[in-house]
Scaffold this motif. Sequence first.
Motif, short mmCIF file in Angstrom:
data_model
loop_
_atom_site.label_atom_id
_atom_site.label_comp_id
_atom_site.label_asym_id
_atom_site.label_seq_id
_atom_site.Cartn_x
_atom_site.Cartn_y
_atom_site.Cartn_z
N ALA A 82 0.73 -1.23 -0.01
CA ALA A 82 -0.03 -0.08 -0.09
C ALA A 82 1.08 1.25 -0.03
CB ALA A 82 -1.05 0.04 0.99
N ASP A 83 2.05 1.03 -0.12
CA ASP A 83 2.84 2.21 -0.58
C ASP A 83 2.53 3.42 -1.61
OD1 ASP A 83 5.66 1.58 1.59
OD2 ASP A 83 4.64 -0.23 0.56
N LEU A 84 2.25 4.37 -1.45
CA LEU A 84 1.93 5.32 -2.59
C LEU A 84 3.46 5.73 -3.15
CD1 LEU A 84 -1.22 7.48 -1.49
CD2 LEU A 84 -1.10 5.49 -2.77
N THR A 85 3.15 5.95 -4.43
CA THR A 85 4.43 6.32 -5.19
C THR A 85 4.32 7.40 -6.08
OG1 THR A 85 4.18 4.61 -6.90
CG2 THR A 85 5.71 3.91 -5.02
N ALA A 86 3.13 7.96 -5.99
CA ALA A 86 2.74 9.11 -6.98
C ALA A 86 1.66 9.88 -6.35
CB ALA A 86 2.26 8.77 -8.26
N GLY A 87 0.84 10.75 -6.89
CA GLY A 87 -0.01 11.70 -6.26
C GLY A 87 -1.28 11.44 -6.37
N PHE A 88 -1.46 10.03 -6.93
CA PHE A 88 -2.85 9.52 -7.02
C PHE A 88 -2.70 7.98 -6.49
CE2 PHE A 88 -0.79 8.88 -11.08
CZ PHE A 88 -1.14 7.71 -11.31
N ALA A 89 -3.79 7.31 -6.34
CA ALA A 89 -3.73 5.85 -5.75
C ALA A 89 -4.63 5.14 -6.86
CB ALA A 89 -4.36 5.70 -4.48
N TYR A 90 -4.16 3.74 -7.16
CA TYR A 90 -4.65 2.88 -8.08
C TYR A 90 -4.71 1.63 -7.59
CZ TYR A 90 -5.41 1.34 -13.04
OH TYR A 90 -6.01 0.83 -14.10
N LEU A 91 -6.00 1.03 -7.36
CA LEU A 91 -6.20 -0.14 -6.70
C LEU A 91 -6.94 -1.08 -7.75
CD1 LEU A 91 -6.54 2.21 -4.37
CD2 LEU A 91 -7.87 0.69 -3.33
N ARG A 92 -6.23 -2.33 -7.69
CA ARG A 92 -6.92 -3.56 -8.45
C ARG A 92 -7.23 -4.41 -7.31
NH1 ARG A 92 -4.64 -6.12 -12.56
NH2 ARG A 92 -6.01 -5.40 -14.24
N LEU A 93 -8.63 -4.76 -7.31
CA LEU A 93 -9.33 -5.60 -6.20
C LEU A 93 -9.53 -7.03 -6.72
CD1 LEU A 93 -11.20 -3.37 -3.85
CD2 LEU A 93 -8.76 -3.54 -3.86
N MET A 94 -8.98 -7.99 -6.35
CA MET A 94 -9.24 -9.26 -7.10
C MET A 94 -9.63 -10.65 -6.32
SD MET A 94 -5.46 -9.33 -9.22
CE MET A 94 -4.90 -7.76 -9.89
N ARG A 95 -10.47 -10.25 -5.23
CA ARG A 95 -10.92 -11.38 -4.28
C ARG A 95 -12.70 -11.40 -4.41
NH1 ARG A 95 -6.98 -13.09 -0.65
NH2 ARG A 95 -5.19 -11.38 -0.71
N SER A 96 -13.00 -11.04 -5.62
CA SER A 96 -14.60 -11.35 -5.75
C SER A 96 -14.98 -12.73 -5.76
CB SER A 96 -14.98 -10.70 -6.95
OG SER A 96 -15.11 -9.34 -7.03
N ARG A 97 -16.23 -13.24 -4.83
CA ARG A 97 -16.63 -14.34 -4.50
C ARG A 97 -17.81 -14.64 -5.37
NH1 ARG A 97 -13.63 -11.34 -0.58
NH2 ARG A 97 -13.71 -12.60 1.25
N ALA A 98 -17.78 -15.78 -6.00
CA ALA A 98 -19.28 -16.15 -6.69
C ALA A 98 -20.23 -16.21 -5.84
CB ALA A 98 -18.99 -17.22 -7.50
N GLY A 99 -20.05 -16.62 -4.49
CA GLY A 99 -21.15 -16.93 -3.56
C GLY A 99 -21.62 -15.60 -2.94
N GLU A 100 -21.00 -14.55 -3.29
CA GLU A 100 -21.34 -13.41 -2.81
C GLU A 100 -22.14 -12.42 -3.53
OE1 GLU A 100 -21.20 -11.92 0.28
OE2 GLU A 100 -20.19 -13.28 1.22
N ALA A 101 -23.34 -11.99 -3.50
CA ALA A 101 -24.15 -11.21 -4.46
C ALA A 101 -23.39 -10.07 -4.87
CB ALA A 101 -25.66 -10.76 -3.93
N CYS A 102 -22.72 -9.27 -3.97
CA CYS A 102 -21.86 -7.98 -4.38
C CYS A 102 -20.32 -8.36 -4.35
CB CYS A 102 -22.13 -7.08 -3.26
SG CYS A 102 -23.68 -6.39 -3.38
N GLY A 103 -19.84 -9.52 -4.68
CA GLY A 103 -18.75 -9.91 -4.89
C GLY A 103 -17.89 -10.08 -3.64
N TYR A 104 -17.71 -9.06 -3.00
CA TYR A 104 -17.13 -8.89 -1.62
C TYR A 104 -18.13 -8.86 -0.43
CZ TYR A 104 -12.34 -7.74 -3.14
OH TYR A 104 -10.93 -7.92 -3.80
N PRO A 105 -17.91 -9.46 0.45
CA PRO A 105 -18.85 -9.43 1.85
C PRO A 105 -18.66 -8.02 2.04
CG PRO A 105 -17.36 -11.19 2.07
CD PRO A 105 -16.69 -10.30 0.98
N ALA A 106 -19.85 -7.66 2.72
CA ALA A 106 -20.11 -5.96 3.09
C ALA A 106 -19.11 -5.54 4.06
CB ALA A 106 -21.44 -6.00 3.97
N PRO A 107 -18.72 -6.26 5.05
CA PRO A 107 -17.44 -5.62 5.82
C PRO A 107 -16.35 -5.39 5.15
CG PRO A 107 -18.49 -7.65 7.14
CD PRO A 107 -19.16 -7.47 5.58
N GLU A 108 -15.89 -5.98 4.27
CA GLU A 108 -14.92 -5.66 3.43
C GLU A 108 -14.93 -4.65 2.33
OE1 GLU A 108 -13.15 -9.27 1.51
OE2 GLU A 108 -13.51 -10.55 3.12
#
Length: 281
Positions: free
Chosen positions: A196-222
């Motif tokens: 999570a170290d930032l190296t520029a003046g903006f942040a770029y996230l790629r989230l890759m843990r969606s689950r088929a069993g979750e209607a919204c991919g990720y559980p609500a707390p995540e």
Amino acid sequence: MPADLFTPDAARDDAVAAPHGIRVGIGGWVFAPWRDNFYPRGLVQRRELEYASRHLSAIEINGTYHGPQKPATFARWAAEVPAGFVFAAKAPKWIVTSPRWRAQTAAARRFLEGGLEELGEHLGPVLWQAPLGHRFDRDDLAAFLDALPRTLAGRPLRHVVEVRDPSFLCADYLALARTHGVATVITDAPDYPNLADLTAGFAYLRLMRSRAGEACGYPAPELDAWAARARAWAGGAAPDDLPRVAPPDDPPAAAREVFVFFIGAAKARNPAAAMALIERL
């Protein structure tokens, strides 16, 4: 924004807001399992980008990774999306899979100058994705970053590197990326280094843990946690619950733009994950 507000016969002209400068989206827009799921039944494929761009605030273009695109294609994509919507462009695989990036500087320039300017105000960051097994070579990467253009058709160009080898988890890499003002992907993935170290003046996230069993991919707390982190980055702070190579610097006074993309994993759930995060923001 409910899907029933958009029908195959009636387009929406409004854009999804990017609160706090946080843009959220998915990778690509053509994927068969999104039909009758994310896309309404009966929506013709040629209008999928039009629909997606009115329910998300950004899309990472996959097509630029797999093959060259014509300037007219970029212009058409730009015409189909509303004001305020942003594309990130994924650099071609024949460049980033080369074992020596410094040998690809001319090819990189041809890609950047080969029609991307037709996206105009819709052009966001350019992603350079290092493949698995591509180890950190300071001299090689420095030569490549030195050669990257910083403007295109009078507009600033922002570059992002995605690292997929633990050799990048070092202070030398962070210093090099920061010197060049190049962002590093913040990844939520089981198989790649997460930092999570930032190296520029903006942040770029790629989230890759969606689950088929979750209607919204990720559980609500995540999703709640990622929304809180995105707001922290946008406000100039640094979340303290993610792995880092080095302690955070003093937070800058200026706000940051943040890009969040739900990528891969249970891909059919990614649009729902993106829209759920947008709702939280």
